[in-house]
Design an enzyme around this catalytic site. Structure first.
Site, PDB file in Angstrom:
ATOM      1  NE  ARG A   1       4.211  -9.764   2.520  1.00  0.00           N
ATOM      2  CZ  ARG A   1       3.081  -9.317   3.047  1.00  0.00           C
ATOM      3  NH1 ARG A   1       2.125  -8.862   2.259  1.00  0.00           N
ATOM      4  NH2 ARG A   1       2.890  -9.332   4.361  1.00  0.00           N
TER       5      ARG A   1
ATOM      6  CG  LEU B   1       5.323 -18.634  -5.164  1.00  0.00           C
ATOM      7  CD1 LEU B   1       4.753 -18.491  -6.568  1.00  0.00           C
ATOM      8  CD2 LEU B   1       6.477 -19.621  -5.162  1.00  0.00           C
ATOM      9  CG  ASP B   2      10.814 -13.010  -2.202  1.00  0.00           C
ATOM     10  OD1 ASP B   2      10.221 -11.998  -2.648  1.00  0.00           O
ATOM     11  OD2 ASP B   2      11.941 -12.979  -1.680  1.00  0.00           O
ATOM     12  CG  LEU B   3       5.351 -12.598  -6.287  1.00  0.00           C
ATOM     13  CD1 LEU B   3       4.075 -11.834  -6.610  1.00  0.00           C
ATOM     14  CD2 LEU B   3       5.485 -13.822  -7.177  1.00  0.00           C
ATOM     15  CE  LYS B   4       9.689  -6.284  -3.277  1.00  0.00           C
ATOM     16  NZ  LYS B   4      10.005  -5.325  -2.172  1.00  0.00           N
TER      17      LYS B   4
ATOM     18  N   GLY C   1      -5.103   4.824  -2.497  1.00  0.00           N
ATOM     19  CA  GLY C   1      -6.461   5.172  -2.098  1.00  0.00           C
ATOM     20  C   GLY C   1      -7.140   4.006  -1.420  1.00  0.00           C
ATOM     21  CG  HIS C   2      -7.597   2.492   1.887  1.00  0.00           C
ATOM     22  ND1 HIS C   2      -7.413   1.165   1.546  1.00  0.00           N
ATOM     23  CD2 HIS C   2      -6.504   2.843   2.626  1.00  0.00           C
ATOM     24  CE1 HIS C   2      -6.266   0.735   2.063  1.00  0.00           C
ATOM     25  NE2 HIS C   2      -5.702   1.741   2.708  1.00  0.00           N
ATOM     26  CG  ASP C   3     -14.759   1.213   0.130  1.00  0.00           C
ATOM     27  OD1 ASP C   3     -15.780   1.899   0.333  1.00  0.00           O
ATOM     28  OD2 ASP C   3     -14.778   0.159  -0.505  1.00  0.00           O
TER      29      ASP C   3
ATOM     30  CG  ASN D   1      -9.195   7.757  -0.156  1.00  0.00           C
ATOM     31  OD1 ASN D   1      -8.565   6.794   0.262  1.00  0.00           O
ATOM     32  ND2 ASN D   1      -9.213   8.917   0.469  1.00  0.00           N
TER      33      ASN D   1
ATOM     34  CG  ASP E   1     -12.466  -2.446  -0.819  1.00  0.00           C
ATOM     35  OD1 ASP E   1     -11.872  -1.674  -1.591  1.00  0.00           O
ATOM     36  OD2 ASP E   1     -12.097  -2.645   0.355  1.00  0.00           O
TER      37      ASP E   1
END
Length: 352
Positions: free
Chosen positions: A39, A72-75, A138-140, A142, A169
């Site tokens: 970003r 890069l701004d992907l929006k 979720g994270h690791d 979870n 991860d």
């Protein structure tokens, strides 16, 4: 002689934080050219993590060594078009947005494959591209919890202990991503076409439960701490030493157990309390000396600092490569690549 198996392979990396960046780091070490898309307003979130190596995070530096970066701004439609153009000349795209995000940006697999049918497009997510939880956050821990991994051990209060590392991860995300990317490249060599790879970290927790699954599939679902590897035997456990440190005993086979019992002066039918009492009589370093060369499968629990100072680690050359940034340098991550396939350059930077 160093062989760079992925020399000439171009990777476009839309990932952040840990799973994707570690996967593309492994590809880069094996010779691939990795362009990281970030970003414009600060880049990868991990850049802000402490501790710092100059203006950026030391963790970011470790995970992005040897890559290049573009903002890069992907929006933004112009930047979307630019990213799509880059994808048409790439061999591999790696992304870890929730399902559907890249499609909405015009950068999904179908859009890229129409222009570049040979693309190997890897999507790393928590729950996969399909199923009722596909869009859940979720994270690791979870993913480990929901797979049942946290249920097989418990502390004295009966609670599952926290994971000591981001297992989902790395073992569930980064490593399967690399494995499947390499398989897809092999397939492409034969067919001339790429493939969309759906790598779900939650799916990949289940191989870690092979013992529990084997037991459950035969009718016995294990209680916490009831398996050979989770506390059911004194042969596989951690014991406190006289100086308050710990010794790990992993003497599962009879020959190792006999050797250990002889060293400890206990009978071969000793229970956990007997082993604990014997180990508590001496300091950790006394035990380290006693275990040396005795074939007992026992180790002193090292700190990370001690592990890095190990003569064996030094002899293996695990930390001889460096990350060299404007803020200084630190050892590079050792990676699961044999030495012949790793970047021969000892020093490399992460993108500023």
């Amino acid at each position: 002689m160093t062989i760079r198996p992925l020399a000439g392979v171009k990777v476009l990396d839309f990932t952040t934080l840990l799973p994707g960046p570690l996967a593309t780091l492994i590809l880069a070490e094996a010779g691939a050219s990795v362009m990281k898309v970030e970003r414009p307003d600060g880049g990868d979130d991990m850049r802000g993590y402490e501790p710092k190596l100059g203006p950026t995070s030391a963790m970011f530096a470790l995970l992005n060594r040897g890559k290049t970066s573009i903002a890069l701004d992907l929006k933004n439609s112009a930047d979307q078009a630019r990213a799509l153009g880059m994808a048409t000349t790439a061999d591999i795209v790696v992304e870890q947005f929730r399902p559907g995000v890249m499609d909405r940006l015009g950068l999904g697999y179908e859009a890229v494959a129409r222009l570049n049918p040979k693309i190997v497009y890897c999507s790393i997510t928590g729950y996969g591209q399909s199923g009722p939880k596909a869009n859940d956050a979720g994270h690791d821990m979870n993913f480990a919890a929901e797979a049942g991994l946290l249920s097989v051990v418990a502390d004295r209060d009966g609670a599952p202990p926290p994971l000591p590392a981001p297992i989902a991860d790395i073992v569930g995300g980064a490593y399967p991503a690399v494995m499947n990317i390499l398989l897809a490249l092999r397939e492409r060599d034969a067919s001339g076409r790429g493939r969309h790879l759906d790598v779900a970290m939650s799916d990949n927790m289940f191989p870690l439960l092979v013992r529990a699954l084997a037991s459950g599939f035969r009718g016995v679902w294990q209680a916490p701490n009831a398996d050979l590897l989770t506390g059911a035997t004194p042969r596989y456990a951690n014991y406190r030493t006289r100086d308050g440190r710990y010794v790990t005993v992993a003497a599962l086979e009879d020959r190792f157990w006999r050797n250990l019992c002889a060293l400890l002066g206990v009978s071969e039918d000793a229970q956990r309390a007997d082993v604990a009492k014997a180990i508590a009589q001496r300091d950790a370093q006394d035990w380290a000396a006693a275990f040396a060369g005795r074939d007992v499968c026992c180790s002193v629990v090292a700190t990370v600092e001690e592990a890095l100072a190990s003569p064996h680690v030094a002899a293996r050359g695990l930390f001889t490569r460096r990350v060299e940034n404007a803020g200084g340098e630190i050892p590079a991550l050792p990676l699961p690549l044999v030495e012949a396939y790793r970047d021969p350059e000892r020093g490399a930077a992460s993108p500023e």
